[in-house]
Design a protein around this motif. Structure first.
Motif, PDB file in Angstrom:
ATOM      1  N   ARG A 173      35.650 -48.385  30.982  1.00  0.00           N
ATOM      2  CA  ARG A 173      34.395 -49.298  30.756  1.00  0.00           C
ATOM      3  C   ARG A 173      33.640 -48.235  30.433  1.00  0.00           C
ATOM      4  NH1 ARG A 173      33.327 -54.099  32.826  1.00  0.00           N
ATOM      5  NH2 ARG A 173      31.502 -53.335  33.454  1.00  0.00           N
ATOM      6  N   ASP A 174      33.733 -47.083  30.571  1.00  0.00           N
ATOM      7  CA  ASP A 174      32.499 -45.923  30.096  1.00  0.00           C
ATOM      8  C   ASP A 174      32.929 -45.597  28.702  1.00  0.00           C
ATOM      9  OD1 ASP A 174      31.596 -46.194  32.633  1.00  0.00           O
ATOM     10  OD2 ASP A 174      32.588 -44.650  33.452  1.00  0.00           O
ATOM     11  N   SER A 175      33.600 -46.280  27.945  1.00  0.00           N
ATOM     12  CA  SER A 175      33.765 -45.875  26.461  1.00  0.00           C
ATOM     13  C   SER A 175      32.813 -46.753  25.352  1.00  0.00           C
ATOM     14  CB  SER A 175      35.366 -46.018  26.127  1.00  0.00           C
ATOM     15  OG  SER A 175      36.036 -45.222  26.883  1.00  0.00           O
ATOM     16  N   PHE A 176      32.223 -46.044  24.293  1.00  0.00           N
ATOM     17  CA  PHE A 176      31.377 -46.604  23.498  1.00  0.00           C
ATOM     18  C   PHE A 176      31.608 -46.318  22.158  1.00  0.00           C
ATOM     19  CE2 PHE A 176      29.338 -46.155  27.442  1.00  0.00           C
ATOM     20  CZ  PHE A 176      28.875 -47.086  27.941  1.00  0.00           C
ATOM     21  N   ILE A 177      31.758 -47.214  21.217  1.00  0.00           N
ATOM     22  CA  ILE A 177      31.735 -46.801  19.793  1.00  0.00           C
ATOM     23  C   ILE A 177      30.361 -47.108  19.095  1.00  0.00           C
ATOM     24  CG2 ILE A 177      32.584 -47.727  17.500  1.00  0.00           C
ATOM     25  CD1 ILE A 177      34.828 -48.940  18.857  1.00  0.00           C
ATOM     26  N   VAL A 178      30.042 -45.586  18.635  1.00  0.00           N
ATOM     27  CA  VAL A 178      28.642 -45.495  17.978  1.00  0.00           C
ATOM     28  C   VAL A 178      28.797 -45.361  16.517  1.00  0.00           C
ATOM     29  CG1 VAL A 178      26.801 -43.991  18.019  1.00  0.00           C
ATOM     30  CG2 VAL A 178      28.096 -44.362  20.026  1.00  0.00           C
ATOM     31  N   GLU A 179      27.958 -46.146  15.870  1.00  0.00           N
ATOM     32  CA  GLU A 179      27.964 -45.884  14.419  1.00  0.00           C
ATOM     33  C   GLU A 179      26.429 -45.314  14.132  1.00  0.00           C
ATOM     34  OE1 GLU A 179      28.654 -49.274  12.551  1.00  0.00           O
ATOM     35  OE2 GLU A 179      30.726 -49.780  13.147  1.00  0.00           O
ATOM     36  N   SER A 180      26.392 -44.376  13.235  1.00  0.00           N
ATOM     37  CA  SER A 180      25.073 -43.855  12.732  1.00  0.00           C
ATOM     38  C   SER A 180      25.039 -43.549  11.321  1.00  0.00           C
ATOM     39  CB  SER A 180      25.073 -42.374  13.406  1.00  0.00           C
ATOM     40  OG  SER A 180      26.070 -41.744  12.628  1.00  0.00           O
ATOM     41  N   ILE A 181      23.937 -43.536  10.897  1.00  0.00           N
ATOM     42  CA  ILE A 181      23.470 -43.076   9.469  1.00  0.00           C
ATOM     43  C   ILE A 181      22.437 -42.018   9.323  1.00  0.00           C
ATOM     44  CG2 ILE A 181      21.512 -44.909   9.411  1.00  0.00           C
ATOM     45  CD1 ILE A 181      22.368 -45.370   6.529  1.00  0.00           C
ATOM     46  N   THR A 182      22.726 -41.247   8.419  1.00  0.00           N
ATOM     47  CA  THR A 182      21.894 -39.925   8.255  1.00  0.00           C
ATOM     48  C   THR A 182      21.405 -40.140   6.782  1.00  0.00           C
ATOM     49  OG1 THR A 182      23.297 -38.630   9.378  1.00  0.00           O
ATOM     50  CG2 THR A 182      21.662 -37.383   7.881  1.00  0.00           C
ATOM     51  N   GLU A 183      20.098 -40.191   6.843  1.00  0.00           N
ATOM     52  CA  GLU A 183      19.281 -40.382   5.294  1.00  0.00           C
ATOM     53  C   GLU A 183      18.342 -39.198   5.199  1.00  0.00           C
ATOM     54  OE1 GLU A 183      18.350 -45.186   5.092  1.00  0.00           O
ATOM     55  OE2 GLU A 183      17.499 -44.068   7.019  1.00  0.00           O
ATOM     56  N   PHE A 184      18.218 -38.825   4.037  1.00  0.00           N
ATOM     57  CA  PHE A 184      17.115 -37.819   3.608  1.00  0.00           C
ATOM     58  C   PHE A 184      16.752 -37.984   2.171  1.00  0.00           C
ATOM     59  CE2 PHE A 184      20.880 -35.659   1.868  1.00  0.00           C
ATOM     60  CZ  PHE A 184      20.425 -34.955   0.665  1.00  0.00           C
ATOM     61  N   GLU A 185      15.670 -37.318   2.045  1.00  0.00           N
ATOM     62  CA  GLU A 185      14.853 -37.238   0.749  1.00  0.00           C
ATOM     63  C   GLU A 185      14.125 -36.079   0.314  1.00  0.00           C
ATOM     64  OE1 GLU A 185      11.093 -39.865  -1.500  1.00  0.00           O
ATOM     65  OE2 GLU A 185      11.609 -40.115   0.460  1.00  0.00           O
ATOM     66  N   ILE A 186      14.355 -35.512  -0.754  1.00  0.00           N
ATOM     67  CA  ILE A 186      13.671 -34.601  -1.257  1.00  0.00           C
ATOM     68  C   ILE A 186      12.300 -34.992  -1.966  1.00  0.00           C
ATOM     69  CG2 ILE A 186      13.613 -32.518  -2.932  1.00  0.00           C
ATOM     70  CD1 ILE A 186      16.606 -32.394  -2.485  1.00  0.00           C
ATOM     71  N   LEU A 187      11.124 -34.767  -1.139  1.00  0.00           N
ATOM     72  CA  LEU A 187       9.863 -35.431  -1.545  1.00  0.00           C
ATOM     73  C   LEU A 187       9.327 -34.914  -3.165  1.00  0.00           C
ATOM     74  CD1 LEU A 187       8.249 -35.463   1.882  1.00  0.00           C
ATOM     75  CD2 LEU A 187       9.506 -37.374   0.635  1.00  0.00           C
ATOM     76  N   ASN A 188       9.619 -33.850  -3.079  1.00  0.00           N
ATOM     77  CA  ASN A 188       9.049 -33.042  -4.555  1.00  0.00           C
ATOM     78  C   ASN A 188      10.209 -32.777  -5.263  1.00  0.00           C
ATOM     79  OD1 ASN A 188      10.345 -31.138  -3.013  1.00  0.00           O
ATOM     80  ND2 ASN A 188       8.914 -29.438  -3.425  1.00  0.00           N
ATOM     81  N   ILE A 189      11.277 -33.529  -5.436  1.00  0.00           N
ATOM     82  CA  ILE A 189      12.235 -33.626  -6.388  1.00  0.00           C
ATOM     83  C   ILE A 189      11.887 -33.599  -7.924  1.00  0.00           C
ATOM     84  CG2 ILE A 189      12.682 -36.090  -6.469  1.00  0.00           C
ATOM     85  CD1 ILE A 189      15.557 -33.238  -6.725  1.00  0.00           C
ATOM     86  N   LYS A 190      10.817 -34.341  -8.208  1.00  0.00           N
ATOM     87  CA  LYS A 190      10.380 -34.390  -9.707  1.00  0.00           C
ATOM     88  C   LYS A 190      10.018 -33.205 -10.215  1.00  0.00           C
ATOM     89  CE  LYS A 190       9.988 -39.470  -9.829  1.00  0.00           C
ATOM     90  NZ  LYS A 190       8.724 -40.591 -10.084  1.00  0.00           N
ATOM     91  N   THR A 191       8.991 -32.738  -9.269  1.00  0.00           N
ATOM     92  CA  THR A 191       8.508 -31.332  -9.725  1.00  0.00           C
ATOM     93  C   THR A 191       9.344 -30.152  -9.494  1.00  0.00           C
ATOM     94  OG1 THR A 191       6.335 -32.083  -8.382  1.00  0.00           O
ATOM     95  CG2 THR A 191       6.472 -29.466  -8.834  1.00  0.00           C
ATOM     96  N   ILE A 192      10.446 -30.047  -8.806  1.00  0.00           N
ATOM     97  CA  ILE A 192      11.457 -29.018  -8.801  1.00  0.00           C
ATOM     98  C   ILE A 192      12.224 -29.155 -10.238  1.00  0.00           C
ATOM     99  CG2 ILE A 192      13.557 -28.205  -7.604  1.00  0.00           C
ATOM    100  CD1 ILE A 192      11.085 -27.643  -5.970  1.00  0.00           C
TER     101      ILE A 192
END
Length: 437
Positions: A173-192
């Motif tokens: 009863r103390d077991s859990f299934i966890v789903e996650s998502i990791t998101e990221f963005e390079i804000l100055n990608i166009k300049t780079i």
């Protein structure tokens, strides 16, 4: 040749647009490849870092996994409220925000990337009945820089379980299934990307600019040459047309001299020779700069020469000019003779010429009793090479240049010409030329 030049220009324009499209497509694909490579590099770095996030919690003497497990159990067993449950994640996000931001900024400081990242749980299910603990995603970690548009995202799924046992068996009863998502963005990608590809973009731009400059230069030269050819054709047409009258007059004068001596014939020949010389000067304007202004006696000579050339035609004239006028003698002679010869060409037996010097305006009226001009034809008679086919029944033919040159001369002096005509009754040309004393 002009038509061929137009086709070449169209072909050149098509090829340039094709090259432009290829270059734009090439630069766009290069941009996408570079963007994908940068995101792949950053993603690998962030993936390695997220695996170490537990160490950040341990730095605060807290075991993240055990802590989360306890929170899940308390919330499932309703020992804490939903606000307290969600508050835990909010508090965790605030506690780790500075450390995560500093690590990411320092890790990618050399590359100059400005990165926004966020890790959130999208689903937490309690086993074995798979009861959901959340109805919307909750943020676990987030940087100070906020996401505007997700560049890359990755999802994960794992099962957590408690280490406590009951009678030596694991408490399911103390077991859990966890789903996650990791998101990221390079804000100055166009300049780079722009900084990294500026040399390539500059070379592409210079190539396109060079081709466009060559295209414009070529078109301008073609237009310039076309104008020069048109001017040359106009001059040749004008001179060839103007040569006809003095040559015809000289022929008639020569025949008259052979038959009988006439004291008026020699002055007529002199005038025609002078006119030929004037026409030659038009071909060499750079060598002959002077302009002969028209004198009062010149008007009568114009009519006399016409009467001598066309003895079967009656020319009646009324001339009220008593001073020299600031008009080119050769050009005014062209107006008078072209209009009168046009009357002769279209069947006139009587041509009346009325010339008057009004107050700083020269008025010229030439009327005839010829075939006349249809109303629908009047708007076209001054066009180059235009000839009235239906009424052109006289034996004298032409190229359709006489009235065209008359209109050009009148426009040159900013004058006006009006035509009044009735079929089978005749035609009247009324000309007004302004001048200054």
């Amino acid at each position: 040749m002009i038509s061929k030049s137009k086709y070449l220009i169209l072909l050149f324009a098509f090829l340039f647009l094709l090259l432009l499209g290829i270059q734009v497509y090439f630069m766009y694909k290069t941009y996408l490849v570079k963007e994908r490579d940068i995101y792949r590099t950053v993603h690998q770095g962030l993936t390695n870092y997220t695996d170490k996030l537990e160490e950040i919690s341990n730095a605060k003497n807290v075991s993240l996994e055990d802590d989360l497990q306890k929170i899940f159990i308390k919330y499932r067993n309703k020992k804490i409220s939903k606000e307290e449950f969600l508050g835990y994640f909010e508090q965790n996000k605030r506690n780790t925000e500075a450390q995560i931001s500093n690590y990411i900024d320092n890790h990618f400081k050399k590359e100059g990337y400005k990165i926004a990242a966020k890790i959130q749980y999208t689903s937490i299910l309690s086993l074995p009945d798979k009861t959901p603990l959340i109805d919307k995603p909750v943020v676990l970690y987030e940087t100070k820089n906020k996401l505007k548009k997700t560049g890359i995202s990755s999802s994960g799924k794992w099962e957590t379980s408690s280490t406590s046992t009951t009678d030596g068996e694991l408490n399911k009863r103390d077991s859990f299934i966890v789903e996650s998502i990791t998101e990221f963005e390079i804000l100055n990608i166009k300049t780079i990307i722009f900084k990294e590809l500026i040399l390539l973009f500059s070379c592409c731009f210079l190539l396109l600019a060079s081709v466009l400059a060559l295209f414009i230069f070529t078109v301008r030269n073609l237009i310039k040459q076309q104008k020069q050819v048109e001017v040359l054709h106009t001059v040749v047409d004008n001179i060839s047309h103007e040569f006809k009258t003095p040559i015809a007059t000289l022929k008639i004068a020569a025949k008259a001299l052979k038959k009988d001596w006439n004291p008026e014939t020699l002055p007529l020949i002199d005038r025609q020779i002078s006119r030929l010389e004037s026409l030659m000067k038009q071909l060499h304007k750079d060598e002959y700069g002077e302009i002969l202004f028209i004198k009062p006696e010149d008007w009568a000579f114009f009519i006399q020469d016409l009467a001598f050339t066309y003895p079967e035609i009656t020319f009646a004239s009324e001339i009220n000019v008593t001073k020299e006028l600031p008009f080119d003698k050769s050009l005014l002679e062209t107006i008078i003779k072209n209009l009168c010869e046009n009357s002769v060409k279209y069947g006139a037996s009587l041509v009346k010429v009325n010339i008057a010097d009004l107050h700083e305006n020269l008025m010229i009226e030439i009327s005839d009793n010829g075939e006349g001009i249809e109303k629908k034809e009047l708007k076209n008679i001054f066009e180059k090479f235009y000839r009235i086919q239906s009424n052109n029944i006289h034996n004298t033919k032409g190229l359709g240049l006489g009235l065209y040159f008359v209109k050009k001369i009148i426009d040159q002096y900013k004058g006006k010409i009006e035509v009044i005509s009735q079929p089978k009754e005749g035609t009247l040309f009324k000309i007004n030329l302004p001048y200054e004393n």
